[in-house]
Design a protein around this motif. Sequence first.
Motif, mmCIF file in Angstrom:
data_model
loop_
_atom_site.group_PDB
_atom_site.id
_atom_site.type_symbol
_atom_site.label_atom_id
_atom_site.label_comp_id
_atom_site.label_asym_id
_atom_site.label_seq_id
_atom_site.Cartn_x
_atom_site.Cartn_y
_atom_site.Cartn_z
ATOM 1 N N LEU B 69 -2.767 -5.904 8.388
ATOM 2 C CA LEU B 69 -2.232 -7.265 8.333
ATOM 3 C C LEU B 69 -1.001 -7.337 7.416
ATOM 4 O O LEU B 69 -0.058 -8.086 7.657
ATOM 5 C CB LEU B 69 -3.338 -8.162 7.768
ATOM 6 N N TYR B 70 -1.020 -6.543 6.337
ATOM 7 C CA TYR B 70 0.052 -6.593 5.349
ATOM 8 C C TYR B 70 1.083 -5.484 5.553
ATOM 9 O O TYR B 70 2.003 -5.350 4.750
ATOM 10 C CB TYR B 70 -0.525 -6.494 3.935
ATOM 11 N N ASP B 72 3.696 -4.756 7.399
ATOM 12 C CA ASP B 72 5.155 -4.953 7.365
ATOM 13 C C ASP B 72 5.530 -6.227 6.607
ATOM 14 O O ASP B 72 6.537 -6.866 6.889
ATOM 15 C CB ASP B 72 5.757 -4.919 8.775
ATOM 16 N N ARG B 73 4.691 -6.545 5.627
ATOM 17 C CA ARG B 73 4.970 -7.722 4.814
ATOM 18 C C ARG B 73 5.687 -7.324 3.518
ATOM 19 O O ARG B 73 5.901 -6.134 3.258
ATOM 20 C CB ARG B 73 3.642 -8.408 4.495
ATOM 21 N N GLY B 74 6.002 -8.303 2.704
ATOM 22 C CA GLY B 74 6.680 -8.031 1.441
ATOM 23 C C GLY B 74 5.741 -7.432 0.415
ATOM 24 O O GLY B 74 6.161 -6.887 -0.603
ATOM 25 N N VAL B 75 4.463 -7.584 0.672
ATOM 26 C CA VAL B 75 3.419 -7.033 -0.188
ATOM 27 C C VAL B 75 2.560 -6.162 0.712
ATOM 28 O O VAL B 75 2.224 -6.570 1.816
ATOM 29 C CB VAL B 75 2.576 -8.182 -0.786
ATOM 30 N N ARG B 87 0.623 -4.076 -3.601
ATOM 31 C CA ARG B 87 1.871 -3.795 -4.313
ATOM 32 C C ARG B 87 3.036 -4.254 -3.461
ATOM 33 O O ARG B 87 2.929 -4.289 -2.233
ATOM 34 C CB ARG B 87 2.006 -2.294 -4.594
ATOM 35 N N THR B 88 4.128 -4.560 -4.139
ATOM 36 C CA THR B 88 5.303 -4.975 -3.371
ATOM 37 C C THR B 88 5.770 -3.810 -2.507
ATOM 38 O O THR B 88 5.575 -2.653 -2.854
ATOM 39 C CB THR B 88 6.446 -5.394 -4.313
ATOM 40 N N ALA B 89 6.345 -4.108 -1.378
ATOM 41 C CA ALA B 89 6.809 -3.068 -0.458
ATOM 42 C C ALA B 89 7.888 -2.226 -1.124
ATOM 43 O O ALA B 89 8.749 -2.748 -1.837
ATOM 44 C CB ALA B 89 7.342 -3.711 0.816
ATOM 45 N N LEU B 92 11.712 -2.926 -1.050
ATOM 46 C CA LEU B 92 12.259 -4.111 -1.717
ATOM 47 C C LEU B 92 12.541 -3.856 -3.198
ATOM 48 O O LEU B 92 12.779 -4.802 -3.951
ATOM 49 C CB LEU B 92 11.292 -5.297 -1.562
#
Lengths: 233, 233, 276
Positions: B69-70, B72-75, B87-89, B92
């Motif tokens: 779910l996460y 390709d997200r920012g986290v 953790r943050t991607a 970024l």
Amino acid sequence: MANANAAIAIAVDNDAVAGDRSMEDRRQSRRMVEALLFASAAPLAADEIAARLPPGTDIAGLLRELQGLYADRGVNLVQVAGKWSFRTAGDLSFLLAREAVEQRRLSRPALETLAIIAYHQPVTRAEIEEIRGVTTSRGTLDVLLEAGWIRMRGRRRVPGRPVTYGTTEAFLSHFGLDSVSDLPGVDELKAAGLLDSRVPADFAIPEPGGGDQLAPDEDPLDGDDGSQTTEDR
Amino acid sequence: MANANAAIAIAVDNDAVAGDRSMEDRRQSRRMVEALLFASAAPLAADEIAARLPPGTDIAGLLRELQGLYADRGVNLVQVAGKWSFRTAGDLSFLLAREAVEQRRLSRPALETLAIIAYHQPVTRAEIEEIRGVTTSRGTLDVLLEAGWIRMRGRRRVPGRPVTYGTTEAFLSHFGLDSVSDLPGVDELKAAGLLDSRVPADFAIPEPGGGDQLAPDEDPLDGDDGSQTTEDR
Amino acid sequence: MAVDERDQDRMWEAFAAVERVGDEPALVVDVDGFEGPLDLLLALARTQKVDLARISILALAEQYLAYIERIRGLRLELAADYLVMAAWLAYLKSRLLLPEAADDSEPSGEELAAALAFRLRRLEAMREAAARLANRNRLGRDVFARGWPEPVEVTRVSRYTATLYDLLSAYAARRQERAIAVIHVRPRAVWSLQDAHRALARVIGRIAEWTPLATLLAAYLTPPEMQRSVTASTFGASLELAREGLIELSQSAPFTPLYVRDRQPVARRAPEAGNG
């Protein structure tokens, strides 16, 4: 004719590419906002976020989008005092609380007080102090009430109407007793070596009457006594 | 006949309800896992999460679901040191440079020593020196111990019983590794015989033991080693 | 090849450092920028511009020896381990050039060369590993954990424990201690002659009529255990006060109440007060 068609096709393609790119840009911006909010040690205002993103980014729109995305998740994006932060969903706050049970031994004064209440019930605080020969600190009865081993039974029908204490069911079950009348008497205590055989001949310990019925000189607690755990201390 | 139909209809309805409920239960469990991981700054082990959820919850499945779910997200949900953490991607990092805490830059010798300890653990100081071809200054190991990235693991069962070093969970967490077998290029290096501490290279290579178990030729540290301040920081 | 250039720069710098000292007297030089002979060898090996696995160890040995010679030619003294390596490489060179001796108790020149090549490859591998490690996304530098974590709040709940034995021994010990303490410590209540004298003296002048001594002392007679003490002391005190001529006493018969009044002027002496 063929050329015109081709031109149209190209125009459409360009639009599609531009659309894709702006979709992708938006997704990327949303990821950035998400990461910023996640990593920040404090809530962020929209303009603080804007300062870190490419100029012209639709911060308000992205925040609303993220808020929707997280709306029914374990973590929500919330706005407090105009600033944004991720917080655990309100209905899951129980996950962030834990009870740590500490086993604690009763102190010597608490043990003595509990034993006196068990044998002498119903008994007032003044009577406990008289038997122990020292004043009972406020904490001692608190601890026993908190442990659930003693309760306020009623009030002695004498001037001042002091509260009387007695033991509870939980007391019996913790100490493995069927009833307080199972507590050993003088002879048994002597046999167990707990009482010295030199105790005076008139030394007596009461036969505890632990029934729930009030003693003849006991009144029921007043309506508001029950809620007042600090009563008589 | 009508009765039989009604019975079947009811049965089907019950199934549907049960299905809905289990779907809803799963969604709720996933929210709980999400909330726990989001709330914690430190990675959580699957069994730490399991301990806070209803018994029998499919933690592994929910973690995989969340990871997807996460993705390709920012986290992102990542696995580090055998535990799980949001953790943050990585892509970024440019955005979050301002968040970065000033870190002491490791000197080249310290970084090299850290790599040797990571790839060759358990390894003694003499073995590190053999690989680097220089004596290791006292400060190099101290810096790494102080950073909490290496620890004294035990003692090599050879004359002099030299202390063996290995990496810590903090090392794995800092470098985003699930285990030492995820060290970049570790398989190729192993295949090339370059992780063998002895020359020449053409014999069986011992498995780099990153785990907490001692190697066959490793003894635990003595009791008094534990009090050394440089131990396991 | 950027790496190679960097290494060559370092070598050049090393020479520059050496040359700067010029004709000065010999001094110890830790070949600038190199971390020991293995590091220097690795840098020299890179100048061969071939894969380390296919490097000519013989050529490398010659390169190293020439480099060392050049520094020594500048009358500089090298750190000992560079010289040890030079000596070993000179030996290796001779083993590689001379035909192998039949004696196989020692490793052959080829084996020694292979061992050195292995060490160089291993060091280079570790250098690369270190670089890859350093370039990973690192926590707190490239990737970040939750910046504002929500800690688990732990509420401490006390659960008290005690055994029946604890309970009974605490009770028995306390009761017993008190039972014995009461017997030994309780003080006896005594009303001294002086107490009685002082009390009576206070009422003199206010008892014109015959008054039973007992009623005068009512205030002091309340604690029952003190009754005997008070009666005895008061009787003694009244006799003393009578002797001093301050009061008069009268009793009609033995064991009847004793009366008291202020001393009367001689004229007013009551005739019925028989036993003065």
